[in-house]
Enzyme design. Structure first.
Site, PDB file in Angstrom:
ATOM      1  N   GLY A  48       2.928  -1.250   4.251  1.00  0.00           N
ATOM      2  CA  GLY A  48       2.906   0.175   3.913  1.00  0.00           C
ATOM      3  C   GLY A  48       4.315   0.653   3.608  1.00  0.00           C
ATOM      4  O   GLY A  48       4.847   0.444   2.512  1.00  0.00           O
ATOM      5  N   GLY A  49       4.971   1.274   4.598  1.00  0.00           N
ATOM      6  CA  GLY A  49       6.271   1.918   4.407  1.00  0.00           C
ATOM      7  C   GLY A  49       7.298   1.054   3.691  1.00  0.00           C
ATOM      8  O   GLY A  49       7.984   1.527   2.764  1.00  0.00           O
ATOM      9  N   GLU A  55      -6.564   4.420   8.213  1.00  0.00           N
ATOM     10  CA  GLU A  55      -6.425   5.856   7.905  1.00  0.00           C
ATOM     11  C   GLU A  55      -7.718   6.407   7.325  1.00  0.00           C
ATOM     12  O   GLU A  55      -8.067   7.567   7.556  1.00  0.00           O
ATOM     13  CB  GLU A  55      -5.230   6.075   6.954  1.00  0.00           C
ATOM     14  CG  GLU A  55      -3.917   5.927   7.699  1.00  0.00           C
ATOM     15  CD  GLU A  55      -2.748   5.460   6.851  1.00  0.00           C
ATOM     16  OE1 GLU A  55      -2.787   5.575   5.616  1.00  0.00           O
ATOM     17  OE2 GLU A  55      -1.774   4.965   7.456  1.00  0.00           O
ATOM     18  N   ASN A 103       0.864  -1.189   0.000  1.00  0.00           N
ATOM     19  CA  ASN A 103       0.000   0.000   0.000  1.00  0.00           C
ATOM     20  C   ASN A 103       0.895   1.232   0.000  1.00  0.00           C
ATOM     21  O   ASN A 103       1.516   1.548   1.004  1.00  0.00           O
ATOM     22  CB  ASN A 103      -0.891  -0.036   1.260  1.00  0.00           C
ATOM     23  CG  ASN A 103      -1.686   1.243   1.435  1.00  0.00           C
ATOM     24  OD1 ASN A 103      -1.834   2.028   0.506  1.00  0.00           O
ATOM     25  ND2 ASN A 103      -2.206   1.450   2.642  1.00  0.00           N
ATOM     26  N   TRP A 104       0.933   1.890  -1.147  1.00  0.00           N
ATOM     27  CA  TRP A 104       1.846   3.039  -1.274  1.00  0.00           C
ATOM     28  C   TRP A 104       1.285   4.315  -0.659  1.00  0.00           C
ATOM     29  O   TRP A 104       1.965   5.334  -0.627  1.00  0.00           O
ATOM     30  CB  TRP A 104       2.181   3.267  -2.745  1.00  0.00           C
ATOM     31  CG  TRP A 104       3.107   2.248  -3.323  1.00  0.00           C
ATOM     32  CD1 TRP A 104       3.762   1.248  -2.648  1.00  0.00           C
ATOM     33  CD2 TRP A 104       3.511   2.121  -4.697  1.00  0.00           C
ATOM     34  NE1 TRP A 104       4.537   0.521  -3.508  1.00  0.00           N
ATOM     35  CE2 TRP A 104       4.407   1.033  -4.778  1.00  0.00           C
ATOM     36  CE3 TRP A 104       3.200   2.810  -5.864  1.00  0.00           C
ATOM     37  CZ2 TRP A 104       4.983   0.623  -5.978  1.00  0.00           C
ATOM     38  CZ3 TRP A 104       3.783   2.409  -7.063  1.00  0.00           C
ATOM     39  CH2 TRP A 104       4.662   1.333  -7.116  1.00  0.00           C
ATOM     40  N   GLU A 128      -5.102  -5.526  10.631  1.00  0.00           N
ATOM     41  CA  GLU A 128      -4.119  -4.457  10.805  1.00  0.00           C
ATOM     42  C   GLU A 128      -4.355  -3.767  12.143  1.00  0.00           C
ATOM     43  O   GLU A 128      -5.161  -2.809  12.219  1.00  0.00           O
ATOM     44  CB  GLU A 128      -4.244  -3.432   9.680  1.00  0.00           C
ATOM     45  CG  GLU A 128      -3.968  -3.990   8.304  1.00  0.00           C
ATOM     46  CD  GLU A 128      -3.366  -2.926   7.397  1.00  0.00           C
ATOM     47  OE1 GLU A 128      -2.224  -3.109   6.981  1.00  0.00           O
ATOM     48  OE2 GLU A 128      -4.031  -1.919   7.157  1.00  0.00           O
ATOM     49  N   SER A 146       3.654  -2.447  10.191  1.00  0.00           N
ATOM     50  CA  SER A 146       5.117  -2.413  10.340  1.00  0.00           C
ATOM     51  C   SER A 146       5.807  -3.717   9.925  1.00  0.00           C
ATOM     52  O   SER A 146       6.763  -4.152  10.566  1.00  0.00           O
ATOM     53  CB  SER A 146       5.499  -2.013  11.769  1.00  0.00           C
ATOM     54  OG  SER A 146       5.008  -0.711  12.048  1.00  0.00           O
TER      55      SER A 146
HETATM   56  C1  PEP Z   1      -0.671  -0.016   6.080  1.00  0.00           C
HETATM   57  O1  PEP Z   1      -0.779   1.185   5.888  1.00  0.00           O
HETATM   58  O2  PEP Z   1      -1.545  -0.787   5.672  1.00  0.00           O
HETATM   59  C2  PEP Z   1       0.495  -0.486   6.800  1.00  0.00           C
HETATM   60  C3  PEP Z   1       0.487  -1.720   7.232  1.00  0.00           C
HETATM   61  O3  PEP Z   1       1.524   0.405   6.977  1.00  0.00           O
HETATM   62  P1  PEP Z   1       2.984   0.080   7.611  1.00  0.00           P
HETATM   63  O4  PEP Z   1       3.466  -1.188   6.981  1.00  0.00           O
HETATM   64  O5  PEP Z   1       3.816   1.262   7.229  1.00  0.00           O
HETATM   65  O6  PEP Z   1       2.792  -0.068   9.077  1.00  0.00           O
END
Ligand code: PEP
Length: 250
Positions: A234-235, A97, A9-10, A167, A213
């Site tokens: 995500g990141g 979000e 997920n960008w 999540e 994460s």
């Molecule tokens: C996400 O936004 O779905 C996510 C899991 O972000 P991150 O991996 O950065 O925690």
């Protein structure tokens, strides 16, 4: 046996040219005949270009959001049919979000899931508790409530085409990951709830992803758990080396 699904997920990152360059580089790093489903969710602006670049590679494309109506006076919104038309196969629904920053309710999320399914898209339905809910032992009741509202009145066939992403809100973008045990416990619970809403066969085939994460250093231990069928990243999906390593989890 559920095919592992690795989704990136960008969020609001990458221009069209950056997105296309990423897909070219990722393609070079993935072996032919990969036995994993790879999904990228770029911003709306890059969807057609990413879908074009990914065609024939096995990389699938997801949108990060949709509107539940087919068309009409909804300035700034994009419908499920429009997403399918520009090459999406999946769409994220109910990301935390969207819930916290844009006020999406369980009812809105439910409508979006229905709209996605009607247009032939596979929803990646995100659920999860926040820190206060976990610390007050409400994790299971929150997950059950979110699942029941999101999937209410769906046919078995529609549930079968849905992907769940667990999540925990406290793990998203915080660097704090759920332990493999915590993820497994939540995923097994989610599978039991889905079984009650459908049947054992469907719940046994439903991919349940973990998100929060995830990075190259923790993906192997998370994916080693029997009910963790993939990850939503995500990141760490923004960097091609790191995302490729996550896809190639051991
Ligand atoms: C996400 O936004 O779905 C996510 C899991 O972000 P991150 O991996 O950065 O925690």
């Amino acid at each position: 046996m559920i095919k592992p699904l690795i989704a990136g997920n960008w969020k609001m990152n990458k221009t069209v040219s950056e997105a296309v360059a990423f897909v070219k580089q990722l393609r070079e790093r993935l072996p032919a005949g990969l036995d994993r489903e790879v999904v990228i969710a770029p911003p709306y602006t890059a969807l057609p270009a990413v879908a074009g670049e990914a065609r024939g590679t096995g990389i699938r494309v997801a949108a990060q959001n949709l509107h539940w109506e087919e068309n009409g006076a909804f300035t700034g919104e994009v419908s499920a049919g429009m997403l399918a038309d520009c090459g999406c196969e999946y769409v994220l629904v109910g990301h935390s979000e969207r819930r916290t920053l844009f006020g999406e309710t369980g009812e809105v999320i439910h409508r979006k899931i229905r709209a996605a399914l009607s247009a032939g898209l596979k929803p990646i339905f995100c659920i999860g508790e926040n820190l206060a809910e976990r610390e007050s032992d409400k994790t299971f009741s929150i997950l059950e409530g979110q699942l029941k509202e999101g999937l209410k009145n769906l046919s078995f066939d529609d549930i079968r085409r849905t992907v769940i992403a667990y999540e925990p809100v406290w793990a998203i973008g915080t660097g704090r990951t759920a332990s493999p045990e915590q993820a497994q416990e939540a995923h097994a619970f989610i599978r039991r709830v889905i079984e009650k809403q459908s049947d054992e066969k469907i719940s046994g085939l439903l991919p349940i992803l973990y998100g929060g994460s995830v990075h190259p250093g923790n993906v192997d231990s998370l994916m080693a758990r029997p009910d963790v069928n993939g990850v939503l990243v995500g990141g760490a999906s923004l960097d091609v080396e790191s995302f490729a390593r996550i896809i190639m989890f051991k």
